[in-house]
Design a protein around this motif. Structure first.
Motif, PDB file in Angstrom:
ATOM      1  N   MET B 201       0.816  -1.048   0.060  1.00 34.63           N
ATOM      2  CA  MET B 201       0.058   0.050   0.074  1.00 34.63           C
ATOM      3  C   MET B 201       0.789   1.527   0.111  1.00 34.63           C
ATOM      4  O   MET B 201       0.975   1.793  -0.910  1.00 34.63           O
ATOM      5  CB  MET B 201      -0.789  -0.003   1.196  1.00 34.63           C
ATOM      6  N   ALA B 202       1.704   1.614   1.109  1.00 38.62           N
ATOM      7  CA  ALA B 202       2.608   2.616   1.201  1.00 38.62           C
ATOM      8  C   ALA B 202       3.882   1.915   1.761  1.00 38.62           C
ATOM      9  O   ALA B 202       3.906   1.817   2.969  1.00 38.62           O
ATOM     10  CB  ALA B 202       1.991   3.710   2.316  1.00 38.62           C
ATOM     11  N   SER B 203       4.941   1.700   0.707  1.00 39.68           N
ATOM     12  CA  SER B 203       5.921   0.879   1.156  1.00 39.68           C
ATOM     13  C   SER B 203       6.658   1.442   2.229  1.00 39.68           C
ATOM     14  O   SER B 203       7.506   0.591   2.725  1.00 39.68           O
ATOM     15  CB  SER B 203       6.681   0.512  -0.166  1.00 39.68           C
ATOM     16  N   SER B 204       6.815   2.677   2.447  1.00 37.73           N
ATOM     17  CA  SER B 204       7.782   3.112   3.462  1.00 37.73           C
ATOM     18  C   SER B 204       7.112   3.046   4.790  1.00 37.73           C
ATOM     19  O   SER B 204       7.753   3.660   5.905  1.00 37.73           O
ATOM     20  CB  SER B 204       8.392   4.554   3.142  1.00 37.73           C
ATOM     21  N   TYR B 292       1.050  18.060  12.963  1.00 30.97           N
ATOM     22  CA  TYR B 292       1.123  18.156  11.213  1.00 30.97           C
ATOM     23  C   TYR B 292       1.139  16.567  10.925  1.00 30.97           C
ATOM     24  O   TYR B 292       1.237  16.138   9.438  1.00 30.97           O
ATOM     25  CB  TYR B 292       2.524  18.438  10.936  1.00 30.97           C
ATOM     26  N   ALA B 293       1.095  15.471  11.983  1.00 31.34           N
ATOM     27  CA  ALA B 293       1.334  14.280  11.346  1.00 31.34           C
ATOM     28  C   ALA B 293       0.284  13.774  10.371  1.00 31.34           C
ATOM     29  O   ALA B 293       0.532  12.947   9.448  1.00 31.34           O
ATOM     30  CB  ALA B 293       1.140  13.323  12.728  1.00 31.34           C
ATOM     31  N   LEU B 294      -1.021  14.167  10.611  1.00 32.49           N
ATOM     32  CA  LEU B 294      -1.940  13.318   9.724  1.00 32.49           C
ATOM     33  C   LEU B 294      -1.795  14.119   8.196  1.00 32.49           C
ATOM     34  O   LEU B 294      -2.037  13.133   7.353  1.00 32.49           O
ATOM     35  CB  LEU B 294      -3.434  13.874  10.175  1.00 32.49           C
ATOM     36  N   SER B 295      -1.494  15.182   8.196  1.00 30.60           N
ATOM     37  CA  SER B 295      -1.429  15.924   6.782  1.00 30.60           C
ATOM     38  C   SER B 295       0.010  15.051   6.116  1.00 30.60           C
ATOM     39  O   SER B 295      -0.404  14.736   5.204  1.00 30.60           O
ATOM     40  CB  SER B 295      -1.308  17.282   6.838  1.00 30.60           C
ATOM     41  N   ALA B 296       0.684  14.963   6.678  1.00 31.08           N
ATOM     42  CA  ALA B 296       2.154  14.374   6.062  1.00 31.08           C
ATOM     43  C   ALA B 296       1.807  13.011   5.976  1.00 31.08           C
ATOM     44  O   ALA B 296       2.043  12.388   4.795  1.00 31.08           O
ATOM     45  CB  ALA B 296       3.417  14.451   7.177  1.00 31.08           C
ATOM     46  N   TYR B 297       1.011  12.353   6.888  1.00 26.79           N
ATOM     47  CA  TYR B 297       0.684  10.858   6.691  1.00 26.79           C
ATOM     48  C   TYR B 297      -0.248  10.656   5.159  1.00 26.79           C
ATOM     49  O   TYR B 297       0.137   9.770   4.597  1.00 26.79           O
ATOM     50  CB  TYR B 297       0.011  10.261   8.011  1.00 26.79           C
ATOM     51  N   TYR B 298      -1.293  11.263   5.173  1.00 27.74           N
ATOM     52  CA  TYR B 298      -2.160  11.312   4.279  1.00 27.74           C
ATOM     53  C   TYR B 298      -1.547  11.777   2.684  1.00 27.74           C
ATOM     54  O   TYR B 298      -1.770  11.166   1.589  1.00 27.74           O
ATOM     55  CB  TYR B 298      -3.711  11.916   4.222  1.00 27.74           C
ATOM     56  N   ILE B 299      -0.547  12.458   2.942  1.00 26.00           N
ATOM     57  CA  ILE B 299       0.076  12.979   1.654  1.00 26.00           C
ATOM     58  C   ILE B 299       1.070  11.716   1.453  1.00 26.00           C
ATOM     59  O   ILE B 299       1.165  11.434   0.311  1.00 26.00           O
ATOM     60  CB  ILE B 299       1.115  14.286   1.609  1.00 26.00           C
ATOM     61  N   ILE B 300       1.849  11.296   2.142  1.00 23.45           N
ATOM     62  CA  ILE B 300       2.767  10.229   1.950  1.00 23.45           C
ATOM     63  C   ILE B 300       2.208   9.161   1.446  1.00 23.45           C
ATOM     64  O   ILE B 300       2.475   8.397   0.499  1.00 23.45           O
ATOM     65  CB  ILE B 300       3.721  10.001   2.885  1.00 23.45           C
ATOM     66  N   THR B 301       0.905   8.641   1.919  1.00 24.86           N
ATOM     67  CA  THR B 301       0.449   7.370   1.720  1.00 24.86           C
ATOM     68  C   THR B 301      -0.214   7.500   0.540  1.00 24.86           C
ATOM     69  O   THR B 301      -0.055   6.874  -0.309  1.00 24.86           O
ATOM     70  CB  THR B 301      -0.797   6.732   2.712  1.00 24.86           C
ATOM     71  N   SER B 303       0.540   9.448  -1.935  1.00 21.71           N
ATOM     72  CA  SER B 303       1.654   9.369  -3.039  1.00 21.71           C
ATOM     73  C   SER B 303       2.071   7.958  -3.539  1.00 21.71           C
ATOM     74  O   SER B 303       2.277   7.604  -4.531  1.00 21.71           O
ATOM     75  CB  SER B 303       2.772  10.406  -2.681  1.00 21.71           C
ATOM     76  N   GLU B 304       2.457   7.424  -2.284  1.00 18.98           N
ATOM     77  CA  GLU B 304       3.069   5.896  -2.506  1.00 18.98           C
ATOM     78  C   GLU B 304       1.925   4.940  -3.114  1.00 18.98           C
ATOM     79  O   GLU B 304       2.143   3.971  -3.848  1.00 18.98           O
ATOM     80  CB  GLU B 304       3.547   5.556  -1.217  1.00 18.98           C
ATOM     81  N   VAL B 305       0.686   5.085  -2.568  1.00 21.48           N
ATOM     82  CA  VAL B 305      -0.400   4.264  -3.228  1.00 21.48           C
ATOM     83  C   VAL B 305      -0.488   4.394  -4.525  1.00 21.48           C
ATOM     84  O   VAL B 305      -0.654   3.650  -5.571  1.00 21.48           O
ATOM     85  CB  VAL B 305      -1.633   4.718  -2.510  1.00 21.48           C
ATOM     86  N   SER B 306      -0.387   5.687  -5.089  1.00 24.82           N
ATOM     87  CA  SER B 306      -0.679   6.166  -6.507  1.00 24.82           C
ATOM     88  C   SER B 306       0.329   5.465  -7.461  1.00 24.82           C
ATOM     89  O   SER B 306       0.389   4.960  -8.564  1.00 24.82           O
ATOM     90  CB  SER B 306      -0.770   7.545  -6.804  1.00 24.82           C
ATOM     91  N   SER B 307       1.509   5.281  -6.609  1.00 26.96           N
ATOM     92  CA  SER B 307       2.635   4.591  -7.592  1.00 26.96           C
ATOM     93  C   SER B 307       2.585   3.181  -7.427  1.00 26.96           C
ATOM     94  O   SER B 307       2.426   2.453  -8.524  1.00 26.96           O
ATOM     95  CB  SER B 307       3.837   5.040  -6.757  1.00 26.96           C
ATOM     96  N   ASN B 308       2.311   2.534  -6.040  1.00 30.19           N
ATOM     97  CA  ASN B 308       2.060   1.116  -5.884  1.00 30.19           C
ATOM     98  C   ASN B 308       1.005   0.437  -6.701  1.00 30.19           C
ATOM     99  O   ASN B 308       1.113  -0.762  -7.185  1.00 30.19           O
ATOM    100  CB  ASN B 308       1.924   0.828  -4.549  1.00 30.19           C
ATOM    101  N   MET B 309      -0.122   1.295  -6.866  1.00 26.21           N
ATOM    102  CA  MET B 309      -1.435   0.882  -7.741  1.00 26.21           C
ATOM    103  C   MET B 309      -1.177   0.764  -9.194  1.00 26.21           C
ATOM    104  O   MET B 309      -2.034   0.297  -9.706  1.00 26.21           O
ATOM    105  CB  MET B 309      -2.626   1.497  -7.145  1.00 26.21           C
ATOM    106  N   GLY B 310      -0.105   1.309  -9.531  1.00 27.16           N
ATOM    107  CA  GLY B 310       0.359   1.525 -10.938  1.00 27.16           C
ATOM    108  C   GLY B 310       0.339   0.193 -11.665  1.00 27.16           C
ATOM    109  O   GLY B 310      -0.053   0.049 -13.047  1.00 27.16           O
ATOM    110  N   LYS B 311       0.864  -0.946 -10.930  1.00 26.70           N
ATOM    111  CA  LYS B 311       0.983  -2.174 -11.617  1.00 26.70           C
ATOM    112  C   LYS B 311      -0.226  -2.887 -11.892  1.00 26.70           C
ATOM    113  O   LYS B 311      -0.293  -3.865 -12.825  1.00 26.70           O
ATOM    114  CB  LYS B 311       1.799  -2.829 -10.542  1.00 26.70           C
ATOM    115  N   TYR B 312      -1.404  -2.304 -11.325  1.00 22.78           N
ATOM    116  CA  TYR B 312      -2.613  -3.439 -11.553  1.00 22.78           C
ATOM    117  C   TYR B 312      -3.217  -2.702 -12.961  1.00 22.78           C
ATOM    118  O   TYR B 312      -3.893  -1.881 -12.955  1.00 22.78           O
ATOM    119  CB  TYR B 312      -3.605  -2.863 -10.543  1.00 22.78           C
ATOM    120  N   ASP B 313      -2.856  -3.366 -13.791  1.00 26.56           N
ATOM    121  CA  ASP B 313      -3.276  -3.132 -15.317  1.00 26.56           C
ATOM    122  C   ASP B 313      -4.399  -4.047 -15.674  1.00 26.56           C
ATOM    123  O   ASP B 313      -5.058  -3.847 -16.926  1.00 26.56           O
ATOM    124  CB  ASP B 313      -2.230  -3.142 -16.365  1.00 26.56           C
TER     125      ASP B 313
END
Lengths: 88, 465
Positions: B201-204, B292-301, B303-313
């Protein structure tokens, strides 16, 4: 904005989905904008960048033992090749 | 015999003594009615085979704390040859051709896999309501959500449908459902357990962990899954050193930012009282960047989600819409048709936060804030051994109550996301009850100090029981 993003992400959206997403995303962006207040000094930035390092390994080919299982998952195939719709 | 209230330790002893067999246990759990819809699938055939094999191993004199013990697995962790849906339409029929590293390790230990448990679609959610297969009910009150995203795993353990379960935690997905269902959940240090074979989901931030009935059982499972794995470059080499912490010498930090006005008053009072009951040295600490944690969390997740989900074609596997006219149209239709609302929301948000002209303002800034949050914790740990906080600002809510407002749902993760951002280990355990609903408490330790958390938690458990 949503149209441009769904094009970048290669996701089809219905008109209802587009308008719902627009509302949701605006609300979330409004919330996360609070980050702009956070004060980050250049010293902290430098430290942050030096903290991460790459992990390398040898690029060695390892034979996968169940190729048939992978091919079985293909939605369309010809012999052992993945078949997709026309590219152009 | 009723095995549903027994712990791993007790079941293991019974198996060693020959009081019952793994086949007895496995049959019992497989046949027990799933009245909270915790499972997406039950693995009757393979479970019975694994149980017979475990019984053979026991008969030949082999012993092991997990040998012959039945467990459940969150349905985003791959077991070779077993459907792994991630609770999505996109992967409804996906059969992985390999075992996750944690599964490989548990198979060697002799674990019997009972079934795959429900979650929010691709683990994106805090209530298990976004599952394509429908919602799981909270065993403590069936009109309420079990929490999420590992809601199926927590509900299965709490209702005695398994003795223990694997979950995954990106922003609280093990700890919050454990708290909502009144069981114990461990989110290990980032890097202590291999993520190979977990649907990313969010690899980091993602980490596989354990949900069990008590702290001792949680430790038993954790000890058999951690360690360096060549298949996950972020996994770390570390050894678990059994320690027995001296409670009288413990210094516990209570962050003032985690006892906010917005949280449920009854819950706040219960947690404050539970901490007092521990009779340990408590100091107030400050984690100033928490706001600031929730804002940072939802931006990072996102962002990583949009990258990780790219493989589902939808071409090599997964949902496919055959009406597409060409290749590019297949991508749009397979992805648009296969993903649910919350998944699309996060992909679109993440595409925005990573796109040209916005990346520095959102993603880069979020990474920098993440570093400050981590630094807050490292500073605090200079003067305390462990940190205690609530798990959630609210009790389990009614099914349907919050699903329509994504932001309100995100705000519920306020006390758990910081831990993932900092990469720390944290345990969620019940400390009390209000109107039959469990109150969860979170114990946070330094990186790779799971042993200290678990040792302290075992002592706290006796006081709170």
């Amino acid at each position: 904005m949503i149209k441009k993003l769904s094009n970048l992400a290669r996701i089809s959206l219905s008109p209802e989905e587009e308008s719902d997403l627009k509302k949701d995303i605006e609300k979330v962006l409004d919330y996360v904008n609070s980050l702009k207040e956070a004060n980050i000094s250049s010293k902290q930035q430098d430290y942050f960048q030096s903290e991460l390092s790459n992990i390398f390994r040898q690029d060695i080919v390892v034979e996968f033992d169940d190729k048939d299982a992978i091919i079985k998952s293909f939605n369309d195939k010809e012999e052992r090749f993945l078949k997709v719709k026309a590219i152009l | 015999m009723d095995y549903s209230s027994m712990t791993i330790k007790e079941l293991s002893r019974g198996l060693s003594n020959g009081d019952f067999s793994s086949l007895d246990l496995t049959n019992y759990f497989l046949n027990k009615e799933d009245d909270v819809s915790a499972y997406i699938s039950k693995l009757k055939k393979s479970a019975l085979e694994q149980a017979k094999e475990a019984d053979e191993r026991i008969k030949s004199g082999e012993r092991g704390e997990l040998l012959g013990i039945p467990m459940a697995v969150k349905d985003n962790i791959m077991i070779k040859g077993v459907k792994c849906t991630s609770a999505s339409l996109a992967l409804k029929d996906y059969i992985p051709p390999y075992d996750a590293t944690v599964i490989k390790k548990l198979k060697e230990a002799g674990v019997v896999f009972l079934g795959k448990t429900n979650l929010d679609e691709f683990a994106m959610g805090s209530s298990t309501e976004s599952s394509y297969f429908g919602v799981t009910l909270n065993p403590c009150d069936k009109t309420r959500v079990p929490g999420g995203s590992s809601g199926g795993s927590a509900a299965a353990v709490a209702s005695g449908l398994t003795v223990s379960a694997l979950g995954s935690d990106t922003g609280g997905s093990i700890r919050q459902p454990a708290a909502f269902c009144g069981v114990v959940g461990l989110k290990p240090t980032y890097g202590s357990v291999s993520r190979y074979g977990l649907a990313a989901m969010a690899s980091s931030l993602d980490q596989i962990g354990v949900i069990s009935k008590n702290v001792e059982d949680t430790e038993i499972v954790f000890k058999s899954i951690f360690g360096r794995d060549v298949m996950d470059s972020t996994s770390a080499d570390y050894s678990f050193n059994d320690i027995d912490v001296d409670k009288s010498k413990l210094k516990i930090g209570i962050p003032k930012e985690y006892f906010v006005d917005g949280m449920d008053q009854a819950m706040k009072e219960e947690i404050e009282q539970s901490i007092k009951d521990l009779d340990v040295d408590v100091v107030e600490i400050s984690l100033p960047h928490t706001k600031y944690a929730l804002s940072a969390y939802y931006i990072i997740t996102s962002s990583e989600v949009s990258s990780n989900m790219g493989k589902y074609d939808g071409l090599r596997y997964g949902f496919s819409d055959n009406s597409a006219k060409d290749l590019i149209d297949s991508y749009f239709k397979n992805r648009g048709g296969g993903f649910g609302k919350e998944v699309k929301r996060r992909i679109i948000l993440g595409t925005h936060t990573l796109s040209a002209g916005y990346k520095d303002a959102y993603y880069q800034k979020a990474l920098e804030v993440r570093h400050l949050i981590r630094q807050d914790f490292l500073d605090a740990f200079k003067s305390v051994d462990l940190i205690i906080t609530p798990v959630s600002p609210s009790f389990p809510f009614k099914i349907g109550e919050k699903i329509t407002d994504p932001l309100e749902m995100y705000l519920l993760d306020i006390f758990t996301v910081t831990i993932n951002l900092a990469g720390l280990p944290a345990l969620s355990m019940p400390c009390s009850k209000v109107n039959n609903l469990p109150v969860g408490i979170q114990i946070i330790g330094k990186h790779f100090e799971e042993a200290k958390i678990l040792s302290a938690a075992k002592q706290f458990e006796k006081i709170w029981k």
